[in-house]
Design a protein around this motif. Structure first.
Motif, PDB file in Angstrom:
ATOM      1  N   ARG A  45      39.654  34.019  43.681  1.00 23.61           N
ATOM      2  CA  ARG A  45      38.671  32.944  43.728  1.00 23.61           C
ATOM      3  C   ARG A  45      37.359  33.334  43.065  1.00 23.61           C
ATOM      4  O   ARG A  45      36.660  32.496  42.535  1.00 23.61           O
ATOM      5  CB  ARG A  45      38.392  32.560  45.191  1.00 23.61           C
ATOM      6  N   ASN A  46      37.044  34.615  43.116  1.00 23.18           N
ATOM      7  CA  ASN A  46      35.744  35.039  42.589  1.00 23.18           C
ATOM      8  C   ASN A  46      35.882  35.811  41.280  1.00 23.18           C
ATOM      9  O   ASN A  46      35.258  36.836  41.085  1.00 23.18           O
ATOM     10  CB  ASN A  46      35.022  35.922  43.614  1.00 23.18           C
ATOM     11  N   LEU A  47      36.717  35.322  40.393  1.00 27.70           N
ATOM     12  CA  LEU A  47      36.918  36.056  39.149  1.00 27.70           C
ATOM     13  C   LEU A  47      35.672  36.054  38.258  1.00 27.70           C
ATOM     14  O   LEU A  47      35.518  36.930  37.431  1.00 27.70           O
ATOM     15  CB  LEU A  47      38.082  35.440  38.372  1.00 27.70           C
ATOM     16  N   VAL A  79      38.400  45.533  46.410  1.00 25.79           N
ATOM     17  CA  VAL A  79      37.420  46.187  45.544  1.00 25.79           C
ATOM     18  C   VAL A  79      38.128  47.304  44.788  1.00 25.79           C
ATOM     19  O   VAL A  79      38.637  48.251  45.399  1.00 25.79           O
ATOM     20  CB  VAL A  79      36.244  46.746  46.362  1.00 25.79           C
ATOM     21  N   LEU A  80      38.176  47.169  43.466  1.00 23.42           N
ATOM     22  CA  LEU A  80      38.967  48.081  42.636  1.00 23.42           C
ATOM     23  C   LEU A  80      38.083  49.102  41.909  1.00 23.42           C
ATOM     24  O   LEU A  80      37.069  48.736  41.307  1.00 23.42           O
ATOM     25  CB  LEU A  80      39.767  47.268  41.605  1.00 23.42           C
ATOM     26  N   PHE A 125      41.948  47.813  33.273  1.00 24.73           N
ATOM     27  CA  PHE A 125      41.864  47.183  34.601  1.00 24.73           C
ATOM     28  C   PHE A 125      40.388  47.075  34.981  1.00 24.73           C
ATOM     29  O   PHE A 125      39.809  48.038  35.495  1.00 24.73           O
ATOM     30  CB  PHE A 125      42.614  48.010  35.645  1.00 24.73           C
ATOM     31  N   PRO A 126      39.775  45.917  34.717  1.00 22.00           N
ATOM     32  CA  PRO A 126      38.346  45.769  35.009  1.00 22.00           C
ATOM     33  C   PRO A 126      38.046  46.042  36.483  1.00 22.00           C
ATOM     34  O   PRO A 126      38.733  45.519  37.375  1.00 22.00           O
ATOM     35  CB  PRO A 126      38.074  44.304  34.653  1.00 22.00           C
ATOM     36  N   LEU A 160      44.566  53.938  40.078  1.00 25.34           N
ATOM     37  CA  LEU A 160      43.851  52.799  40.664  1.00 25.34           C
ATOM     38  C   LEU A 160      43.572  53.077  42.131  1.00 25.34           C
ATOM     39  O   LEU A 160      44.444  53.579  42.850  1.00 25.34           O
ATOM     40  CB  LEU A 160      44.689  51.518  40.552  1.00 25.34           C
ATOM     41  N   ASN A 161      42.375  52.737  42.560  1.00 25.06           N
ATOM     42  CA  ASN A 161      42.009  52.900  43.972  1.00 25.06           C
ATOM     43  C   ASN A 161      41.391  51.596  44.469  1.00 25.06           C
ATOM     44  O   ASN A 161      40.351  51.177  43.981  1.00 25.06           O
ATOM     45  CB  ASN A 161      41.009  54.045  44.146  1.00 25.06           C
ATOM     46  N   ASP A 162      42.083  50.982  45.407  1.00 26.82           N
ATOM     47  CA  ASP A 162      41.634  49.709  45.984  1.00 26.82           C
ATOM     48  C   ASP A 162      41.192  49.935  47.415  1.00 26.82           C
ATOM     49  O   ASP A 162      41.815  50.697  48.153  1.00 26.82           O
ATOM     50  CB  ASP A 162      42.800  48.713  46.033  1.00 26.82           C
ATOM     51  N   VAL A 163      40.162  49.231  47.816  1.00 28.81           N
ATOM     52  CA  VAL A 163      39.878  49.075  49.235  1.00 28.81           C
ATOM     53  C   VAL A 163      39.975  47.578  49.537  1.00 28.81           C
ATOM     54  O   VAL A 163      39.333  46.767  48.858  1.00 28.81           O
ATOM     55  CB  VAL A 163      38.490  49.614  49.624  1.00 28.81           C
TER      56      VAL A 163
END
Lengths: 150, 393
Positions: B325-327, B281-282, B290-291, B251-254
């Motif tokens: 909140r923005n699912l 942002v995934l 993991f969408p 997984l890479n998140d910013v």
């Protein structure tokens, strides 16, 4: 929930307004519970309250002539310290201590030394060219230079 | 003796040695020009207890737990007028977090060129919001738990300090007040075991992060307004138990985050309010599990504290948090909204027994379970009671 948030924000704005009025109305020249002193070699005759606040919170660290400012506090039970904190810093002694705990334990700074009494403050000021401290109105300040606060 | 207890022994030895060899500060305080730079030593020790009516929050609180301990010891020396060094050792236990592993909470070499410009290298506290850099320090605040919407305890291990460099300063703006700024950049080493990560997670890495806090000290005495910004990269790898066999996941998140802050301190009164958002942002190699995409968490609080006497300071706050909140379409997968939010009304009494010892009692009424993670059986309305004592010097 929104009403609660609005209430808190209103309180902030109201207090800010009141604080601004009080700040403009205050005159700490010749504060009744303390007297400011500096080293005799310091050319400064008066300082303003904001400069003192920044110096004692160590946000401003230099005199106009670039000499290091060395503020000295007294013990938390000292009447002069209570008067100085209320009149100049506009915070209680406990609030000032809390500020320095934040600084000390987050690695952002060290508080001014807490000296035992007026005599120690005078001694500190006499020995350090950049020193500034407050003493009781009736203290013997021989060797140091009293200054005004505007 | 447990491994965690053994780790504490050298820590105690350091404390004894420090107290034995620290120079008496009074020699320098009175301005002895021959004196060497004084070594300032400060420390704190805290012990707490938590009990909740339902749900385990931060620790095994539903049955009552004493797994709430902290100890810190720091050394600072002003080597020259402009050059300072310092280090703080810190150990804590909070449920599954910390486990008394002593570590360098911060250490630095600090050179202050001017009031408006200083530079620092080492590991420094993260300047984010009003109180992130003091959220470890019980004595420096009134609540036992700072509002978790902005200062989550679960992030304390890896989001409180950054190893790298920073610049800071205090810019006098004349009649407009002053600007107090601090910006940091670097990396954050993370040990998954010490942050309570699930066992499936084999590595966590924050290869870079940058953050800055800009506080405007307004002309109104005691009133300051600020904004904090943060960006970081988060890499995680793990192995999931799936059918027909284990699946490796990367997984890479910013993460981008911002907080707006207001604080007003006037004599014995403190009022603070903050609101923040974090956008994540995934990207990953298992989008079916993991969408990918962006999620946004938001939260804030309002706090009022007032010192009634030298020894008593009550405070109250209301904190709210909304996860994801923005699912969008994923919102349909949420079983209830209570899993997505957490409202927290808290009241605290702080007793300053003397200049070195405080006792606090605190009660919370919670609605929602967003900070608990995915716990389908969690009670949506619940209470939390805490008591904590701290000694410091």
């Amino acid at each position: 929930m929104r009403a609660t948030r609005a209430l808190v924000l209103s309180a902030v704005l109201l207090s800010a307004t009141l604080g601004g009025m009080s700040s403009r109305g205050a005159d700490v020249r010749g504060g009744s519970g303390y007297r400011m002193i500096v080293n005799a070699s310091n050319p400064v005759e008066t300082v303003d309250r904001r400069f003192l606040t920044e110096a004692f919170f160590k946000k401003t660290t230099r005199w106009p002539n670039d000499l290091l400012i060395r503020p000295a506090d007294q013990s938390t039970d000292s009447p002069a310290r209570r008067a100085f904190s209320d009149d100049v810093l506009r915070r209680s002694v406990a609030a000032v201590k809390s500020y320095w705990q934040q600084m000390v334990f987050s690695g952002r700074g060290l508080p001014p030394p807490e000296l035992d009494d007026d005599a120690d403050v005078v001694k500190f000021v006499v020995r350090n060219p950049g020193a500034i401290g407050y003493v009781s109105p009736g203290a013997n300040v021989a060797g140091a230079k009293p200054i005004g606060v505007r | 003796m447990t491994p965690s207890r053994r780790r504490l022994l050298p820590y105690s030895s350091v404390l004894v040695a420090a107290l034995a060899f620290a120079r008496p500060a009074a020699a320098l305080d009175l301005g002895d020009p021959e004196s060497a730079p004084a070594l300032e030593v400060h420390a704190f020790v805290s012990q707490g207890y938590a009990k909740s009516t339902d749900n385990d929050y931060l620790l095994h609180s539903s049955k009552g737990s004493f797994e709430m301990s902290e100890a810190g010891l720091n050394f600072t020396s002003q080597l020259t007028e402009r050059f300072r060094v310092g280090i703080q050792l810190f150990a804590y236990d909070l449920g599954t977090l910390g486990n008394y592993a002593a570590r360098a909470d911060w250490f630095y070499l600090d050179y202050r060129l001017k009031d408006w410009l200083g530079v620092r290298a080492g590991r420094t506290k993260l300047p984010f919001g009003l109180y992130s850099d003091v959220s470890d320090i019980d004595a420096a605040r009134t609540p036992i738990l700072l509002p978790q919407s902005i200062y989550p305890q679960t992030n304390r291990y890896f989001l409180l300090g950054v190893t790298g460099g920073s610049v800071y300063g205090y810019v006098n703006l004349g009649r407009a007040g002053a600007l107090d700024y601090r910006a940091v950049g670097g990396a954050i080493p993370v040990n998954p075991a010490q942050i309570g990560a699930p066992p499936e997670l084999s590595s966590i890495d924050i290869p870079y992060m940058a953050a800055g806090r800009f506080m405007w000290e307004t002309p109104v005495s005691g009133l300051r307004l600020g904004v904090s910004l943060l960006v970081l990269k988060l890499n995680e790898t793990g192995v999931l138990s799936t059918t027909p066999g284990p699946t490796n996941v990367s997984l890479n998140d910013v993460v981008y985050s911002a907080i707006g802050s207001v604080e007003y301190a006037w004599h014995d009164l403190l009022i603070a309010a903050e609101y923040g958002q974090a956008r994540s942002v995934l990207h990953d190699d298992q989008p079916a599990l993991f969408p990918q995409g962006a999620t946004v968490d938001a939260g804030g609080y309002g706090l009022v504290a007032y010192r009634l006497t030298k020894w008593l300071q009550p405070s109250v706050y209301y904190s709210f948090f909304a996860a994801n909140r923005n699912l969008g379409d994923q919102a349909a997968n949420m079983t209830t909204n209570d899993e997505n939010i957490q409202d927290d009304v808290a009241g605290t009494l702080r007793f300053d027994v003397n200049n070195f010892w405080i006792v606090k009692v605190e009660g919370h009424y919670m609605h929602g379970t967003a900070a608990l993670g995915a716990v389908p059986t969690a009670a949506p309305n619940w209470g939390l009671f805490l008591i904590k004592t701290t000694a410091y010097f």
